[in-house]
Design a protein around this motif. Structure first.
Motif, short mmCIF file in Angstrom:
data_model
loop_
_atom_site.label_atom_id
_atom_site.label_comp_id
_atom_site.label_asym_id
_atom_site.label_seq_id
_atom_site.Cartn_x
_atom_site.Cartn_y
_atom_site.Cartn_z
N VAL A 299 2.67 9.18 -2.87
CA VAL A 299 1.84 8.07 -2.40
C VAL A 299 1.22 8.46 -1.06
CG1 VAL A 299 3.19 6.27 -3.56
CG2 VAL A 299 3.78 6.93 -1.22
N ASN A 300 0.10 7.83 -0.76
CA ASN A 300 -0.53 7.99 0.54
C ASN A 300 -0.03 6.88 1.46
OD1 ASN A 300 -2.35 10.16 -0.20
ND2 ASN A 300 -3.43 8.63 -1.42
N GLY A 301 0.24 7.23 2.69
CA GLY A 301 0.72 6.22 3.61
C GLY A 301 0.64 6.69 5.05
N THR A 302 0.77 5.73 5.94
CA THR A 302 0.77 6.00 7.37
C THR A 302 2.05 5.46 7.96
OG1 THR A 302 -1.64 5.79 7.45
CG2 THR A 302 -0.46 5.60 9.54
N ILE A 303 2.66 6.21 8.85
CA ILE A 303 3.89 5.79 9.51
C ILE A 303 3.54 5.24 10.88
CG2 ILE A 303 6.19 6.47 10.27
CD1 ILE A 303 5.72 6.78 7.26
N ILE A 304 3.93 3.98 11.12
CA ILE A 304 3.71 3.37 12.43
C ILE A 304 5.05 2.89 12.98
CG2 ILE A 304 1.38 2.64 11.81
CD1 ILE A 304 2.51 -0.23 11.57
N LYS A 305 5.07 2.49 14.25
CA LYS A 305 6.29 1.94 14.85
C LYS A 305 6.09 0.45 15.05
CE LYS A 305 8.84 4.34 17.60
NZ LYS A 305 9.45 5.07 18.75
N ASN A 306 7.06 -0.33 14.55
CA ASN A 306 7.02 -1.78 14.74
C ASN A 306 7.14 -2.09 16.24
OD1 ASN A 306 7.94 -4.57 15.00
ND2 ASN A 306 8.30 -4.54 12.80
N PRO A 307 6.15 -2.77 16.81
CA PRO A 307 6.16 -3.01 18.26
C PRO A 307 7.30 -3.92 18.71
CG PRO A 307 4.40 -4.24 17.23
CD PRO A 307 4.96 -3.34 16.17
N ILE A 308 7.86 -4.69 17.80
CA ILE A 308 8.93 -5.63 18.16
C ILE A 308 10.29 -4.94 18.05
CG2 ILE A 308 10.05 -7.81 17.58
CD1 ILE A 308 7.34 -8.78 16.52
N THR A 309 10.54 -4.32 16.90
CA THR A 309 11.86 -3.71 16.66
C THR A 309 11.91 -2.23 17.05
OG1 THR A 309 11.30 -3.03 14.40
CG2 THR A 309 12.19 -5.26 14.72
N SER B 164 -3.85 2.62 -0.97
CA SER B 164 -4.16 2.80 -2.39
C SER B 164 -5.10 3.98 -2.58
CB SER B 164 -4.81 1.53 -2.94
OG SER B 164 -6.12 1.37 -2.41
N LYS B 165 -5.19 4.46 -3.81
CA LYS B 165 -6.09 5.58 -4.09
C LYS B 165 -7.55 5.23 -3.76
CE LYS B 165 -3.31 7.91 -7.59
NZ LYS B 165 -3.25 8.40 -9.00
N ALA B 166 -7.90 3.96 -4.06
CA ALA B 166 -9.28 3.53 -3.79
C ALA B 166 -9.54 3.53 -2.29
CB ALA B 166 -9.51 2.14 -4.37
N GLU B 167 -8.56 3.06 -1.51
CA GLU B 167 -8.72 3.06 -0.05
C GLU B 167 -8.80 4.47 0.50
OE1 GLU B 167 -6.43 -1.05 1.26
OE2 GLU B 167 -5.25 0.71 0.68
N ALA B 168 -7.96 5.36 -0.07
CA ALA B 168 -7.96 6.74 0.40
C ALA B 168 -9.32 7.40 0.16
CB ALA B 168 -6.84 7.52 -0.30
N LYS B 169 -9.91 7.14 -1.01
CA LYS B 169 -11.22 7.69 -1.33
C LYS B 169 -12.30 7.17 -0.38
CE LYS B 169 -10.37 8.58 -6.25
NZ LYS B 169 -10.73 8.21 -7.63
N SER B 170 -12.21 5.88 -0.04
CA SER B 170 -13.23 5.30 0.84
C SER B 170 -13.13 5.87 2.26
CB SER B 170 -13.08 3.78 0.88
OG SER B 170 -11.89 3.41 1.53
N HIS C 123 7.71 2.05 10.30
CA HIS C 123 7.25 1.19 9.21
C HIS C 123 6.20 1.96 8.41
CE1 HIS C 123 6.84 -2.86 7.46
NE2 HIS C 123 5.58 -2.52 7.27
N VAL C 124 6.25 1.81 7.09
CA VAL C 124 5.32 2.51 6.21
C VAL C 124 4.18 1.58 5.81
CG1 VAL C 124 5.02 3.77 4.04
CG2 VAL C 124 7.21 3.92 5.29
N LEU C 125 2.95 2.02 6.06
CA LEU C 125 1.76 1.32 5.57
C LEU C 125 1.20 2.14 4.43
CD1 LEU C 125 -0.03 0.30 8.90
CD2 LEU C 125 1.48 -1.10 7.47
N TYR C 126 1.21 1.58 3.24
CA TYR C 126 0.75 2.30 2.07
C TYR C 126 -0.77 2.19 1.93
CZ TYR C 126 5.67 2.26 0.82
OH TYR C 126 7.03 2.43 0.83
#
Length: 261
Positions: free
Chosen positions: A234-244, A253-259, A248-251
């Motif tokens: 899967v395609n995704g971005t790893i971010i850090k939760n500003p509170i905890t 989609s294939k359509a978003e990746a293409k755009s 956190h993984v933000l996935y």
């Protein structure tokens, strides 16, 4: 209580399902097992809680080989919540949760006030005290799962093994269950599908792919964009939760990746 898994291989119908498995869980540590479907997560857990016998290797609890333990001793130390929520006969919720006391009782020994206190506490911890007189068969899948978790808590285990424990639960009860497990400060090993829940609650993650551990470490060390692509496809971005401050993984989609490209 410390769990140590050393050079474990498990075969089913002579086919290796997991192989060369080595890891340990320290006292009070909550370790998550993650990986794609069919990677060997459940086989690993079932080997540890003795549904399957390893073809090779050793499983130690506090340096003692569990293969030599009698069932009663194992059940006094280790509680298991599996994926299935079926019970072969119909009982009340209270009856099923009370079964968790059996490993601690002698033959034909009746429950005492302490046993009843533990049962009530476990029912309250998973939020089903008001169901204690209900028939188990009348409950929803998620409610049944909570009953089985309460039964496991009633064993007063030193090691807690959970195989996809949140599968049948809505998000509120997923979070509540993991809060309960985390708050117990037991040595815990859990197979989890949701990577964000694993990152939020687990002290350490084991990543299994094709029957082998391919990554091990804290969620911050293990969860990378490369691992998401290589292991989970899967395609995704790893971010850090500003509170905890948890990852956190933000996935994507294939359509978003293409755009984006």
């Amino acid at each position: 209580m410390k769990l140590s898994v050393q050079n474990v291989v498990t075969k089913i119908d002579q086919k290796p399902i997991i192989q060369n498995i080595n890891f340990h869980v320290n006292d009070g540590e909550f370790v998550g097992v993650i990986g794609p479907n069919g990677s060997g997560k459940s086989t690993l857990l079932k080997t540890i809680y003795r549904i399957y016998a390893p073809s090779n290797g050793t499983i130690l609890i506090n340096q003692s080989n569990t293969n030599k333990w009698k069932n009663r001793r194992f059940a006094q130390q280790v509680a298991v919540v599996g994926q299935e929520s079926s019970v072969p006969f119909d009982f009340t919720v209270e009856d099923i949760v009370s079964m968790g006391r059996h490993p601690h009782k002698g033959f034909l020994e009746k429950d005492n006030d302490y046993d009843e206190t533990i049962v009530t506490r476990s029912l309250n911890e998973v939020g089903i005290e008001h169901y204690r007189n209900r028939s188990f068969s009348d409950l929803s899948g998620g409610e049944k799962q909570r009953v089985l978790i309460a039964r496991a808590l009633t064993q007063e285990p030193k090691l807690f093994i959970l195989d996809e424990p949140t599968n049948h639960l809505d998000i509120h009860h997923q979070l509540h269950l993991l809060d309960v497990v985390k708050g117990l400060k037991l040595t815990s090993l859990a197979a989890l599908h949701d990577l964000n829940l694993a990152a939020a609650y687990c002290d350490k993650l084991l990543v299994i792919n094709k029957g082998e551990i391919v990554a091990e470490g804290s969620p911050e060390q293990v969860l990378t964009e490369g691992l998401l692509a290589d292991v989970f496809h899967v395609n995704g971005t790893i971010i850090k939760n500003p509170i905890t401050e948890k990852v956190h993984v933000l996935y994507t989609s294939k359509a978003e990746a293409k755009s984006i490209v």
